[in-house]
Design an enzyme around this catalytic site. Structure first.
Site, PDB file in Angstrom:
ATOM      1  N   ASP A 180       0.778  -1.181   0.431  1.00 28.87           N
ATOM      2  CA  ASP A 180      -0.202   0.257   0.346  1.00 28.87           C
ATOM      3  C   ASP A 180       0.831   1.417  -0.155  1.00 28.87           C
ATOM      4  OD1 ASP A 180      -2.575   1.532   0.706  1.00 28.87           O
ATOM      5  OD2 ASP A 180      -0.954   2.486   2.495  1.00 28.87           O
ATOM      6  N   GLU A 232       1.174  -0.716  -4.947  1.00 25.85           N
ATOM      7  CA  GLU A 232       0.547   0.256  -5.703  1.00 25.85           C
ATOM      8  C   GLU A 232       0.693   1.638  -5.355  1.00 25.85           C
ATOM      9  OE1 GLU A 232      -3.459   2.894  -3.178  1.00 25.85           O
ATOM     10  OE2 GLU A 232      -2.243   2.328  -2.167  1.00 25.85           O
TER      11      GLU A 232
END
Length: 822
Positions: free
Chosen positions: A497, A550
């Site tokens: 993330d 990401e």
């Protein structure tokens, strides 16, 4: 101050014969007591684990009094005892024949020990051979007496005040001994924690110091074990700035005064082995900061925790027997970028609210298998205090959240998914952590896991703290954490993330709020080195695992190998495709011709990285609307646009990811409070067929996708894609070919206009004698108007789109159609 005593009855022991030595070390009264209570002298059977530390359970009457008067806090107790320690110790009695007083503790050592500031408590406590015998010293606050028990020996120790007991045994060597600790109305027999050698080896300390301990979870934290023939738990914690550390928990009524840990050299690691403490025990570390104040902290390496909002760490050990050997053996046979990968993104706590991991194991694998997805991606499962963060503000990096069960229960879920043929990807959050004062923030009184520079430490968007990737121990903590999830839980992929926030020093910062790197640039070189090390380590240790970034910027080489200067990820989320394509489909069809390039631009950079096409949770919350609700038009047109878009997405180069609820066209935004609107699929609901039709389409998309190598085998190679017509802006039509490794094609034609286009000419490759329709998002079973191409299309010798032959399919309104040669 009310003495709070343990909660376990003394264990029965075998009788030990009385010997002359016992008589020489006891007064006549003690000798008589020894004979009368001989059964209490011997140790219980080796290997028996108590559920809590050696602290005896108080009687019922005593427990009632303790409940009325709260126990002293760990922070307050040391200060009070330290103040007492300033007074001279109470005079000693020489009433025990043969047991001589031990040497007095240095006043400074005594004060530091009682205040929890001593770095080497084992030097003061336990048994030590000295001139004239063996000196034994014990720290047991609130005890009335402590007696040393050994074979043929029973020696009451002198009470030195403040919970300290000591004596000098006139024996030539340290015996195998236990302690009989008497409280006001009961007594317990225990091993002395301070008679044990360190339970952590020199190699572990060396690797920790170098930041190269790839199995850090085996060295730090709480680990049940047998040490020197005794069962118990080894507690270890890295706190290099601490003046002292103590273990406290439910086994000592959260008062760690009698449980100081020792510092293991310059490693910054503190250690204590507690015999008799086993699985299920709750614990924290009482850390004395550099300024002398105390803080109670959960274990950064805890592998199990209390259910939030409680935040104590829990001693645990795995007993799960894996049954996914077949899956693990074959998962690395084909590189992920050359294999089908279709991902169903799930927030476990809200997918079916209230279900445990084991209950999810009964429902989730069957549901995902029915839909045909190859993998699930779980939003963060690591422990987090605030459910509204969806797991993205982690405090327990090594512990699956206890909200749905134990770590073994989570293993059971992963095992069930694997046995159903479904891979498991988890969201992993190494970018930041919250500021909770019981967790990582200023863990030992100074910045430790976070960067020392406040401008580098504070994350400007989320009010959290960023890790100090330049510190070897911190980098080790994170790299080992990545391998931990892959190895201990058989995870098949890590979706990392917020990579962009890690890579740039000026991320979300204005001029003057950040400092450049050593070369004057804005790249966070420490974070780059960390990501490269993490990826290299995971791929080396866990074949078949994929890491996914990401990352929303144009950083070069995210999925390039580390030996060629890249970050080393296997895949990267294509945030550009997601944004551009959603802009296009959200427009009214009459306006789409002005945004035609939004759908074609992704092919300009499609092969710069290995991409995943994500329609994730981030796109269906916070006012962004659910996928079907982004679409223009009435309810029929919204669903038709939704279906056409999914058909385009599955045919486009790249892997697919779809968030839960979008597979059946849920109209409302997702909420972690109630999860997907499953009632939309209830047969009693009037519009149930509308939603079930979209769900059936997703299942068919995955079925055809998995059986058609042209859609996934050459995702990352330009040879796997060719435009047929990418410029039909007036018609809102896109036509393109996909090719597998052998050159076999699939033709995809998308019509994003609400009109039927009859005999729409499309150029096709020479060779195939006919093309058959294999998927049409307008089919009636999906809720469409059922405008189909029922018969195979035979190529005509009419040039079109730069090709010598062409076909003339009928294009349904707001639909995507796939054709393959026959």
């Amino acid at each position: 101050m009310t003495a709070r005593k343990p909660s376990r009855k003394p264990e029965p022991a075998a009788p030990t014969p009385e010997t002359p030595l016992a008589a020489t070390l006891s007064s006549p009264q003690v000798a008589a007591a020894t004979a009368e209570h001989a059964e209490a002298v011997a140790a219980p059977a080796a290997g028996t684990l108590a559920s809590a530390e050696p602290a005896a359970p108080p009687a019922k009457k005593r427990a009632t009094r303790a409940a009325k008067k709260p126990a002293p806090t760990a922070a307050a107790a040391p200060a009070k005892r330290a103040k007492k320690a300033a007074a001279p110790p109470r005079p000693r009695s020489a009433g025990n024949q043969g047991l001589r007083p031990a040497g007095e503790l240095d006043a400074g050592d005594r004060g530091r020990l009682l205040a929890g500031e001593h770095h080497a408590p084992h030097d003061l406590l336990g048994a030590h051979q000295v001139r004239g015998g063996v000196e034994i010293r014990v720290l047991r606050p609130f005890a009335r007496s402590v007696t040393v028990l050994a074979k043929g020996l029973r020696a009451p120790l002198h009470d030195d005040g403040d919970g300290l007991f000591s004596g000098l045994l006139p024996v030539p060597a340290v015996p195998e001994y236990r302690l009989l600790v008497a409280y006001e109305d009961n007594e317990i027999e225990i091993h002395d924690p301070y008679r044990f050698l360190p339970a952590l080896g020199e190699l572990d300390l060396h690797l920790i110091g170098e930041g190269r301990h790839e199995e850090l979870w085996t060295a730090l934290g709480a680990r049940t074990m047998e040490h020197q023939g005794v069962a118990g738990t080894r507690f270890t914690v890295w706190a290099p700035n601490a003046r002292g550390v103590r273990v406290c928990g439910d086994f000592n009524y959260w008062d760690g005064t009698g449980f100081p840990m020792r510092s293991l050299g310059s490693s910054g690691v503190w250690e204590l082995f507690l015999p008799g403490t086993g699985e299920g025990a709750l614990y924290k570390f009482d850390i004395c900061r550099p300024d002398g104040s105390h803080t109670m902290r959960a274990d950064p390496m805890a592998r199990h925790t209390e259910v939030p909002p409680a935040n104590a760490s829990v001693v645990t050990a795995s007993h799960h027997v894996w049954q996914d050997q077949e899956w693990m053996a074959k998962r690395g046979d084909v590189p992920v970028h050359e294999a089908p990968l279709s991902v169903y993104e799930v927030h476990l706590a809200s997918w079916r609210p209230g279900l445990t991991y084991r209950q999810l194991a009964e429902q989730l694998p069957a549901y995902v298998r029915d839909l045909g997805f190859t993998h699930v991606e779980l939003m963060p499962v690591a422990e987090h205090p605030f459910g509204g963060s969806w797991g993205y503000q982690v405090t327990g990096f090594y512990a699956p959240t206890s909200r749905m069960g134990s770590p073994d229960d989570f293993r059971f879920l992963v095992d069930a998914l694997h046995r159903a043929g479904i891979g498991v990807i988890v969201d992993w959050v190494p970018a930041h952590f919250p500021r909770d004062d019981w967790a990582l923030a200023e863990f030992d009184g100074r910045p430790l896991y976070e960067h020392a520079d406040p401008r580098r430490a504070a994350h400007p968007d989320w009010g959290t703290l960023e890790f100090d990737y330049g510190r070897t121990e911190v980098r080790n903590f994170l790299v080992a954490n990545a391998t931990y999830w892959c190895e201990e839980f058989h995870i098949d992929g890590l979706r990392v993330d917020a990579v962009a926030s890690m890579l740039y020093l000026d991320y979300s910062r204005e001029d003057g709020e950040w400092s450049p790197n050593e070369f004057g640039g804005r790249e966070n070189l420490d974070a780059v080195a960390f990501l490269q090390e993490m990826n290299a380590t995971v791929y080396r240790r866990s074949p078949g695992v994929v890491t996914i970034a990401e990352e929303s910027t144009a950083w070069d080489g995210v999925t390039r190998a580390t030996d060629r200067g890249g970050l080393g990820f296997g895949l990267k989320w294509n945030m550009g495709w997601m944004h551009d394509s959603l802009v296009y489909v959200s427009k009214e069809p009459v306006h789409r011709k002005y945004h035609h390039n939004e759908m074609t631009f992704s092919m300009v950079y499609a092969y710069s990285e290995n991409y995943v096409l994500p329609i994730s949770h981030d796109e269906v919350v916070h006012g962004k609307r659910a996928l079907v609700s982004k679409m223009p038009g009435d309810w029929w047109q919204q669903r038709a646009n939704h279906r056409a878009y999914l058909g385009f997405m599955w045919a486009h180069p790249g892997k697919q990811l779809l968030f839960m609820g979008q597979e059946f066209a849920q109209g409302a935004e997702w909420s972690e409070g109630h999860g997907p609107d499953w009632w939309l699929l209830d047969p009693s609901y009037a519009a149930e067929s509308d939603h079930r039709g979209v769900r059936t389409l997703v299942s068919d998309l995955n079925r055809v996708y998995g059986a058609t190598p042209a859609l996934w085998q050459r995702d990352t190679l330009p040879e796997g894609f060719a435009w047929v017509d990418g410029g039909a802006a007036e018609d809102n039509v896109f036509a393109f070919l996909r090719h597998d490794a052998k050159g076999a094609p699939l033709l995809a034609v998308c019509n994003f206009s609400p009109v039927v286009r009859h005999e729409y000419r499309v150029g096709v490759p020479e060779g195939p004698r006919a093309w058959e329709e294999v998927l049409n998002t307008d089919a009636a079973r999906y809720g469409g108007s059922d405008v189909l191409n029922g018969e195979p299309l035979k190529p005509q010798d009419v040039a079109a789109h730069g090709r010598a032959s062409s076909v003339t399919p009928t294009l349904p309104p707001l639909a995507t159609v796939w054709f393959r040669p026959v």
